[in-house]
Design an enzyme around this catalytic site. Structure first.
Site, PDB file in Angstrom:
ATOM      1  N   LYS A  93     -16.620  -0.767   7.506  1.00  0.00           N
ATOM      2  CA  LYS A  93     -16.351  -1.941   6.665  1.00  0.00           C
ATOM      3  C   LYS A  93     -17.003  -3.113   7.398  1.00  0.00           C
ATOM      4  O   LYS A  93     -16.359  -4.120   7.737  1.00  0.00           O
ATOM      5  CB  LYS A  93     -14.826  -2.095   6.511  1.00  0.00           C
ATOM      6  CG  LYS A  93     -14.374  -3.113   5.504  1.00  0.00           C
ATOM      7  CD  LYS A  93     -14.597  -2.696   4.058  1.00  0.00           C
ATOM      8  CE  LYS A  93     -14.219  -3.844   3.133  1.00  0.00           C
ATOM      9  NZ  LYS A  93     -14.690  -3.671   1.763  1.00  0.00           N
ATOM     10  N   TYR A 133      -4.593   2.698  15.097  1.00  0.00           N
ATOM     11  CA  TYR A 133      -3.371   3.463  15.357  1.00  0.00           C
ATOM     12  C   TYR A 133      -2.938   3.354  16.818  1.00  0.00           C
ATOM     13  O   TYR A 133      -1.812   3.707  17.171  1.00  0.00           O
ATOM     14  CB  TYR A 133      -3.545   4.947  14.984  1.00  0.00           C
ATOM     15  CG  TYR A 133      -3.684   5.205  13.486  1.00  0.00           C
ATOM     16  CD1 TYR A 133      -3.611   4.159  12.567  1.00  0.00           C
ATOM     17  CD2 TYR A 133      -3.878   6.478  12.999  1.00  0.00           C
ATOM     18  CE1 TYR A 133      -3.752   4.393  11.204  1.00  0.00           C
ATOM     19  CE2 TYR A 133      -4.008   6.720  11.633  1.00  0.00           C
ATOM     20  CZ  TYR A 133      -3.958   5.668  10.747  1.00  0.00           C
ATOM     21  OH  TYR A 133      -4.084   5.907   9.397  1.00  0.00           O
ATOM     22  N   ASP A 176      -8.464   9.115   8.183  1.00  0.00           N
ATOM     23  CA  ASP A 176      -7.154   9.594   7.748  1.00  0.00           C
ATOM     24  C   ASP A 176      -7.087   9.573   6.218  1.00  0.00           C
ATOM     25  O   ASP A 176      -6.727  10.563   5.565  1.00  0.00           O
ATOM     26  CB  ASP A 176      -6.082   8.659   8.353  1.00  0.00           C
ATOM     27  CG  ASP A 176      -4.682   9.203   8.223  1.00  0.00           C
ATOM     28  OD1 ASP A 176      -4.520  10.299   7.683  1.00  0.00           O
ATOM     29  OD2 ASP A 176      -3.737   8.512   8.671  1.00  0.00           O
ATOM     30  N   ASP A 233      -7.810  12.873   3.234  1.00  0.00           N
ATOM     31  CA  ASP A 233      -6.799  13.283   2.253  1.00  0.00           C
ATOM     32  C   ASP A 233      -7.393  13.267   0.847  1.00  0.00           C
ATOM     33  O   ASP A 233      -7.104  14.125   0.023  1.00  0.00           O
ATOM     34  CB  ASP A 233      -5.576  12.365   2.306  1.00  0.00           C
ATOM     35  CG  ASP A 233      -4.517  12.878   3.282  1.00  0.00           C
ATOM     36  OD1 ASP A 233      -4.893  13.585   4.233  1.00  0.00           O
ATOM     37  OD2 ASP A 233      -3.322  12.566   3.101  1.00  0.00           O
ATOM     38  N   ASP A 278     -14.726   1.385   1.031  1.00  0.00           N
ATOM     39  CA  ASP A 278     -14.221   1.316  -0.343  1.00  0.00           C
ATOM     40  C   ASP A 278     -15.176   2.077  -1.283  1.00  0.00           C
ATOM     41  O   ASP A 278     -14.750   2.836  -2.151  1.00  0.00           O
ATOM     42  CB  ASP A 278     -14.001  -0.135  -0.803  1.00  0.00           C
ATOM     43  CG  ASP A 278     -15.105  -1.084  -0.349  1.00  0.00           C
ATOM     44  OD1 ASP A 278     -15.937  -0.687   0.490  1.00  0.00           O
ATOM     45  OD2 ASP A 278     -15.149  -2.223  -0.839  1.00  0.00           O
TER      46      ASP A 278
END
Ligand code: NAD
Length: 362
Positions: free
Chosen positions: A192, A141, A248, A252, A224
């Site tokens: 990852k 980001y 992020d 959620d 994942d």
């Protein structure tokens, strides 16, 4: 000494839910002698409309001089056509990086009263209590270079950079281990590392830091698989540590396990515990102005502020108990409504929580 909170309602449902948290704060002041003053400032789209920037200098100055910050939410379709540099979300990112709020604590707790509100089976989610630590000031980001351009084939292309220095990883990893020590001594780091060099380094540094905390059982999981496991068997996790983008998304996902994103608070802290507190949800343009937004995530964010920035566990517990008591009495906003409960709007939910807080004094 009187503490000061910078209050930044922001956009969309932001002002509606922040108003309810301020009612709770007023009750703590009048009934429980809490000494806190507040001052409001603009951020996000509201600031862009009034000042031409989503993050005015006076908002930064107020946030710096205050002991803590309470934020509603920013953004909305009205500002989507704007250049990225002045989008409402830049106000939030600017605040995080200017104040070096590098660690984001996102608890995902399923309250027993809301087991029916989760889309997952009660046996999968009942008793759920996870703490997700998301790195907040680095990663993709913020990484440079970033942008859009026309490539050699005359095609449009977009690009971002995923980058972390080892010191950025080290400082959040330490906080992860320390929080794990205060809970069940288990820390799961999400990366990852099989595909991205940056997160290969993440894993390496987390393992190095782990040697300083031999009492904490450290595990690693690919993002994942983490997403899949969060839905399959979320209670296997206690503290999850991850980077900005993965955090992020996963938080959620964890939010939905608890029934509604409208229930979940968050804290973004700097090295010294100064923090910005906000619900994890956004400005919810689809329900703005309808008076139906759930204010609980914002009210619980205030409770987190009392606990983490003001070391006032007693008042934090009072607020949390008042929320539970309002839920026990059957009050539900639309997002957590189920048959047999009492559907109320934003203001009525705030009133019910204030009433429960007042009653707890008697
Ligand atoms: P959102 O979180 O605003 O909304 C997602 C869904 O959850 C919507 O259906 C919404 O109605 C519902 N919802 C959210 N909060 C709720 C609440 N308190 N009570 C009841 N229902 C609630 O996410 P989005 O729709 O993807 O984004 C909308 C805007 O918010 C965008 O401009 C986005 O950039 C911005 N955003 C801001 C923040 C922030 O300020 N921290 C975070 C995420 C998104």
């Amino acid at each position: 000494m009187t503490k000061k909170i910078a209050v930044l309602p922001g956009d969309g449902i932001g002002p509606e839910i922040v108003a309810e948290a301020l009612k709770v704060l007023d009750c703590l002041k009048s009934e429980f002698g809490l000494r806190i003053e507040t001052e409001q400032a603009l951020i996000g789209g509201a600031a862009y409309d009034a000042k031409g920037t989503p993050f005015p200098a006076e908002t930064l100055a107020l946030s710096k001089e205050s002991d803590s910050i309470l934020l509603g939410a920013v953004g909305g379709p009205k500002w989507e056509p704007l250049d990225y540099s002045v989008r409402p979300e830049r106000g939030l990112l600017g605040m995080r990086s200017e104040l070096d709020l590098f660690v984001n604590l996102r608890p995902a707790i399923l309250y027993p009263q809301l087991e029916d509100a989760s889309t997952l089976k009660p046996e999968v989610v009942s008793g759920l209590d996870i703490m997700i630590l998301r790195e907040l000031t680095g990663g993709i980001y913020f990484g440079q270079p970033r942008g859009r351009r026309i490539n050699g084939n005359g095609e449009r292309e977009g690009f971002n950079t995923l980058i972390y220095s080892e010191s950025e990883i080290r400082r959040i990893a330490r906080i992860g281990f320390q929080i794990a020590q205060k809970r069940s001594n288990r820390l799961c780091s999400v990366d990852k590392a099989n595909v991205l060099e940056c997160t290969e380094l993440w894993r390496e540094v987390v393992i190095e830091v782990g040697k300083e905390y031999p009492d904490v059982a450290l595990s690693h999981i690919y993002v994942d698989n983490a997403a899949m496991q969060l839905v399959r068997n979320p209670k296997q996790f206690d503290v999850m540590l991850t980077d900005n983008m993965f955090g992020d998304i996963l938080s959620d996902c964890a939010a939905m396990l608890t029934g509604s994103i409208g229930m979940l608070p968050s804290a973004s802290l700097d090295q010294n515990g100064k923090g910005m507190y906000e619900p994890i949800h956004g400005s919810a343009p689809d329900i703005t102005g309808k008076g139906i937004a759930n204010p609980i995530a914002t009210i619980l964010s205030l409770a987190m502020m009392l606990r983490y920035s003001f070391d006032d566990g007693a008042n934090a517990v009072r607020v949390e108990k008042a929320v539970l008591s309002a839920l026990d009495s059957g009050f539900r906003t639309a997002d957590i409504y189920s048959a047999g409960t009492r559907r109320v709007g934003t203001v009525e939910m705030g009133d019910a929580i204030v009433a429960a807080l007042r009653t707890s004094r008697q």
